[in-house]
Motif scaffolding. Sequence first.
Motif, PDB file in Angstrom:
ATOM      1  N   VAL A   6       0.856  -1.178   0.070  1.00  0.00           N
ATOM      2  CA  VAL A   6      -0.031  -0.059  -0.097  1.00  0.00           C
ATOM      3  C   VAL A   6       0.697   1.284  -0.032  1.00  0.00           C
ATOM      4  N   CYS A   9       1.875   3.091  -3.306  1.00  0.00           N
ATOM      5  CA  CYS A   9       0.909   3.573  -4.011  1.00  0.00           C
ATOM      6  C   CYS A   9       0.679   5.060  -4.631  1.00  0.00           C
ATOM      7  N   CYS A  10       1.095   5.589  -3.524  1.00  0.00           N
ATOM      8  CA  CYS A  10       0.962   7.183  -3.504  1.00  0.00           C
ATOM      9  C   CYS A  10       1.583   7.840  -4.909  1.00  0.00           C
ATOM     10  N   HIS A 234      -7.503   2.957   2.016  1.00  0.00           N
ATOM     11  CA  HIS A 234      -6.471   3.760   1.865  1.00  0.00           C
ATOM     12  C   HIS A 234      -6.389   4.747   0.817  1.00  0.00           C
ATOM     13  N   GLU A 235      -6.960   4.137  -0.417  1.00  0.00           N
ATOM     14  CA  GLU A 235      -6.947   5.072  -1.686  1.00  0.00           C
ATOM     15  C   GLU A 235      -8.113   5.961  -1.580  1.00  0.00           C
ATOM     16  N   HIS A 238      -7.012   9.200   0.411  1.00  0.00           N
ATOM     17  CA  HIS A 238      -6.398  10.024  -0.516  1.00  0.00           C
ATOM     18  C   HIS A 238      -7.287  11.145  -0.901  1.00  0.00           C
TER      19      HIS A 238
HETATM   20 ZN   LIG Z   1      -1.270   5.825  -1.246  1.00  0.00          ZN
END
Ligand SMILES: [Zn+2]
Length: 250
Positions: A6, A9-10, A234-235, A238
């Motif tokens: 995870v 992913c940012c 988590h997504e 964001h």
């Molecule tokens: Zn992320």
Amino acid sequence: MVSRHVNTCCRQNSRSKQMFTQTMAKKFCLNKTRESIVFNQKCLIHLSPKRHNPLVAIVLRQAAKFVAVLTGRVVRKWWRELPPNKRQLVIQWFARHKWKFGLLLLSSVLAFVAYYTSHLVDTPITGRKRFIAFTPKQLKEINDYEFEVQLETYKHKLLPSSHEMSKRVARVATQLLNANNDLPQIHDNEWSISVVDDLNIKNAFVMPSGQIFVFSGMLAICDNDQQLGVVLAHEMAHCVQCLHHLLYNN
Ligand SMILES: [Zn+2]
């Protein structure tokens, strides 16, 4: 195991009863959102390929870098080869026009300060001020452009809504959205899911407007729906701050 991936992913309007019903209908039909994505994809290919060609942006960016490097080299070479008396003349010319340069510098600084302060917005959850370079309209345009670029990039790997992996992501995403429905950013936004069939990419990412992309490589390492839930939450997280700017600062 999931949380390790995870981290990679940012990269990344009061409500009438009718609107509420519409929003809820969208959320409960997440798996159907795929249909609209396929539709968007077709539009992209047939209606506006030239305007949305990312190649132009890539070429322009590289050309701008090249021009900047070249200009720097040319100026340095010109200065080195200048005879001392000519250098002195150039320095004297700059000294004569120092007030003009000072004024230009001052107005640039003032313009920057005005731009910066006019783009400070309140952060909804922490209450702190933060700088956002783009207006909601500009941000939405960038988001939509980037979304089309992503759809174009993965157009041959997008899984249909009827696929088991799409159904799994839609099911978990719907659970998360319903459980967090008290958050206006979750409630008022139209979320979408795209599942990309690429086992080599163990990742997921999200666009500022809430278009989530999940790769089959990520789904493969999520042993159960709880782990997938962590990835999707988590997504979504964001987007929450960004959506406040997009949805309510018009
Ligand atoms: Zn992320």
